[in-house]
Design a protein around this motif. Structure first.
Motif, PDB file in Angstrom:
ATOM      1  N   ILE A 105       0.835  -1.206   0.000  1.00  0.00           N
ATOM      2  CA  ILE A 105       0.000   0.000   0.000  1.00  0.00           C
ATOM      3  C   ILE A 105       0.866   1.251   0.000  1.00  0.00           C
ATOM      4  O   ILE A 105       0.645   2.177  -0.792  1.00  0.00           O
ATOM      5  CB  ILE A 105      -0.957   0.006   1.213  1.00  0.00           C
ATOM      6  N   ASP A 106       1.860   1.287   0.875  1.00  0.00           N
ATOM      7  CA  ASP A 106       2.716   2.466   0.954  1.00  0.00           C
ATOM      8  C   ASP A 106       3.511   2.689  -0.330  1.00  0.00           C
ATOM      9  O   ASP A 106       3.682   3.831  -0.769  1.00  0.00           O
ATOM     10  CB  ASP A 106       3.651   2.377   2.157  1.00  0.00           C
ATOM     11  N   LEU A 107       3.995   1.620  -0.947  1.00  0.00           N
ATOM     12  CA  LEU A 107       4.693   1.767  -2.229  1.00  0.00           C
ATOM     13  C   LEU A 107       3.743   2.273  -3.304  1.00  0.00           C
ATOM     14  O   LEU A 107       4.106   3.146  -4.106  1.00  0.00           O
ATOM     15  CB  LEU A 107       5.320   0.439  -2.657  1.00  0.00           C
ATOM     16  N   SER A 108       2.547   1.744  -3.318  1.00  0.00           N
ATOM     17  CA  SER A 108       1.556   2.180  -4.297  1.00  0.00           C
ATOM     18  C   SER A 108       1.267   3.674  -4.147  1.00  0.00           C
ATOM     19  O   SER A 108       1.217   4.418  -5.130  1.00  0.00           O
ATOM     20  CB  SER A 108       0.272   1.365  -4.130  1.00  0.00           C
ATOM     21  N   GLU A 109       1.105   4.108  -2.910  1.00  0.00           N
ATOM     22  CA  GLU A 109       0.821   5.523  -2.659  1.00  0.00           C
ATOM     23  C   GLU A 109       2.020   6.412  -2.979  1.00  0.00           C
ATOM     24  O   GLU A 109       1.862   7.524  -3.460  1.00  0.00           O
ATOM     25  CB  GLU A 109       0.383   5.729  -1.210  1.00  0.00           C
ATOM     26  N   ALA A 110       3.231   5.915  -2.738  1.00  0.00           N
ATOM     27  CA  ALA A 110       4.437   6.707  -3.004  1.00  0.00           C
ATOM     28  C   ALA A 110       4.608   7.007  -4.486  1.00  0.00           C
ATOM     29  O   ALA A 110       5.172   8.047  -4.845  1.00  0.00           O
ATOM     30  CB  ALA A 110       5.675   5.975  -2.475  1.00  0.00           C
TER      31      ALA A 110
END
Length: 123
Positions: A105-110
Motif C-alpha cells: 500500500i505504501d509503495l503504491s501511494e508513493a
C-alpha cells in the motif's frame, strides 16, 4: 530515484531491502525484517520495466500465495520446534503477511500520480 524511493518506503515500513538489477528490464528486491518474536524473514519481489506498479503487483502476488498456517507448520517441522511453537509462529506469519500488505500500500501511494483538482476548483 525510483530505487531510492523504494528503499526509503520499505525502511519506513520496517523492512530492509536490497536491490539487484538482473538486466535492463528486471530489478529484484529482497525484503527482510524480523517477525514479532524475532525470527528473521525474507521474501523477494521483482520490478519489470522500471515500473513500481509491477513491484507492487509482485508483492501482492506473494501475499495472495502466502498461507501463514502452512508456512508455520512447515517451519515448526523443519526447525524441530514441533507443535509447541505453532501458535506463536502462526501469529508471526499473519503479522508478516499484514506487514507485506502495508508495504504494498505504501509503495503504491508513493508512486501514485497526483490527483487533479476537482473540476469545481478550476473556476
Amino acid at each position: 530515484m525510483i530505487l531510492q524511493t523504494i528503499i526509503q518506503v520499505a525502511a519506513q515500513c520496517g523492512w530492509s531491502v536490497t536491490a539487484n538489477v538482473r538486466d535492463s528490464n528486471i530489478t529484484s528486491f529482497d525484503f527482510r525484517r524480523n517477525t514479532e518474536s524475532g525470527v528473521p524473514f525474507c521474501f523477494s519481489a521483482d520490478m519489470t520495466g522500471g515500473k513500481p506498479a509491477s513491484l507492487v503487483d509482485d508483492i501482492l502476488s506473494f501475499i495472495d500465495a502466502f498461507q501463514p498456517d502452512i508456512f508455520a507448520r512447515q517451519w515448526c517441522r523443519i526447525s524441530g520446534a514441533g507443535e509447541s511453537r505453532y501458535s506463536q509462529t502462526l501469529s508471526d506469519m499473519d503479522g508478516i503477511r499484514t506487514r507485506a500488505w502495508l508495504l504494498a500500500i505504501d509503495l503504491s501511494e508513493a508512486f501514485a500520480a497526483p490527483r487533479p483538482s476537482p473540476w469545481y476548483l478550476w473556476n
